[in-house]
Design an enzyme around this catalytic site. Structure first.
Site, mmCIF file in Angstrom:
data_model
loop_
_atom_site.group_PDB
_atom_site.id
_atom_site.type_symbol
_atom_site.label_atom_id
_atom_site.label_comp_id
_atom_site.label_asym_id
_atom_site.label_seq_id
_atom_site.Cartn_x
_atom_site.Cartn_y
_atom_site.Cartn_z
ATOM 1 N N CYS A 1 29.365 -7.946 4.842
ATOM 2 C CA CYS A 1 30.732 -7.497 4.520
ATOM 3 C C CYS A 1 31.712 -8.659 4.597
ATOM 4 C CB CYS A 1 31.144 -6.372 5.476
ATOM 5 S SG CYS A 1 32.807 -5.769 5.174
ATOM 6 N N CYS B 1 35.117 -7.810 6.113
ATOM 7 C CA CYS B 1 35.098 -7.686 7.582
ATOM 8 C C CYS B 1 35.008 -9.057 8.251
ATOM 9 C CB CYS B 1 33.894 -6.868 8.052
ATOM 10 S SG CYS B 1 33.506 -5.445 7.047
ATOM 11 N N ASP B 2 34.137 -9.919 7.735
ATOM 12 C CA ASP B 2 33.789 -11.128 8.482
ATOM 13 C C ASP B 2 34.279 -12.434 7.857
ATOM 14 O OD1 ASP B 2 32.454 -9.524 10.304
ATOM 15 O OD2 ASP B 2 30.597 -9.558 9.160
#
Ligand code: NDP
Length: 306
Positions: free
Chosen positions: A132, A135-136
């Protein structure tokens, strides 16, 4: 007869559990194989409102579970293998042979990210290998990264990462991308994106600090090369966990549950929430939102039956 069975225990399922339990529906969550969902595969999560310092993905998931339990949600650790409709209710069959009969169901069984299934990927999962970018990606600010995949997700995530990272290499296994023309064209025009066709990752390299590079192999001439990168993002698709409702609930061509604006499905009494019905956003916060909506709709339905 149960009132509500929630199938799957990611953020959408836990949120549905919190709302349903507080509405005194005495819900059961059937955990499934990937207890806690996709957030258990990440380390720190920084984009959930309310945690300015970020929160560990597993800690967040465990907190959500504890919150659902606190209000009376019950948990069964097993897999659902089939759901059947029977007159005015549903039969939920578990892998251990047990049967639960219920008035309403929320499907929140998620979608599992596809992995490359190479040995070194396991070693660096959460330590440089992510599924992701939204997200990261932030953890790789100013660094060089790789994104694997040739679909719309790979393009979208490469575009996102190009604004944060120094250089983004897209690794495509064929000689062309599957992505839509417009998405492909957009990434081709970005200066710090480099697209490598006919290539695949043979090994992810690293040390105790995390990922330091990848070994690539050219599918056409078998030549290998190493690239120094700190992050490897996989965007090779998601597989929705919907086998157990095939033939009952309408699914799209990729297997995602088709839902209406109120998260209802084509079957009265069944709602779906989270990634299992969302091929696009796939975020914890959107999963939580849909879990809430589905529980509120299920509550109205169950109360109308009493
Ligand atoms: P897709 O299934 O469309 O694409 C997956 C990509 O990963 C393909 O290029 C595939 O290669 C590649 N791939 C699969 N397995 C491997 C592997 N083991 N090694 C290397 N490469 C691999 O998934 P997406 O997540 O991109 O998209 C899913 C759906 O969501 C699509 O319908 C898409 O259009 C939609 N979507 C729309 C967006 C938007 O409109 N903004 C954004 C994101 C997704 P190959 O082509 O060789 O099979």
């Amino acid at each position: 007869m149960e009132e509500l069975v929630i199938i799957g225990s990611g953020i959408s399922g836990y949120t549905a559990g919190i709302y349903a339990a507080r509405a005194k529906l005495n819900p059961i969550i059937v955990d499934g194989l990937e207890k806690g969902g996709q957030l258990t595969l990440t380390t720190i999560v920084e984009n959930i409102p309310g945690f300015p310092q970020g929160i560990d993905g597993n800690e967040f998931v465990n907190n959500c579970r504890a919150q659902a339990e606190k209000f009376g949600t019950r948990f069964i650790t097993d897999n659902v293998v089939k759901v059947e409709k029977e007159d005015n209710h549903f039969k939920v069959h578990l892998a251990n042979g047990d049967l639960i009969e219920t008035i309403a169901i929320i499907i929140s069984s998620g979608a599992s990210a596809r992995w490359l299934n190479i040995e070194s990927e396991k070693e660096f999962k959460g330590k440089g290998v992510s599924t992701c970018a939204t997200c990261d990606g932030f953890f790789y600010k100013g660094k060089d990264v790789i994104i694997v995949g040739g679909g719309d997700s790979a393009c979208e995530e490469a575009h996102y990462l190009s604004k944060l990272c120094n250089k983004v290499n897209i690794i495509v296994r064929k000689d062309k991308m599957r992505a839509s023309h417009i998405m492909r064209e957009r990434v081709e025009k970005i200066n710090n994106i480099n697209i490598l066709y006919n290539s695949k990752i043979e090994e992810i390299l690293g040390d105790n600090t995390g990922v330091t590079g990848v070994k690539l192999i050219n599918n056409q001439n078998n030549e290998t090369s190493n690239i120094d990168v700190h992050g490897v993002f996989l965007a090779i698709g998601h597989v929705p966990n919907t086998k157990f409702v095939e033939g009952l609930v309408d699914l799209d061509e990729h297997g995602f549950v088709k839902t209406n604006r109120d998260l209802s499905t084509n079957v009265k009494g069944i709602w779906a929430a989270g990634d299992v019905q969302d091929p696009k956003y796939k975020q914890a916060i959107t999963a939580a939102g849909t879990g809430c909506q589905a529980a509120l709709e299920a509550q109205k339905y169950i109360e109308s039956k009493e």
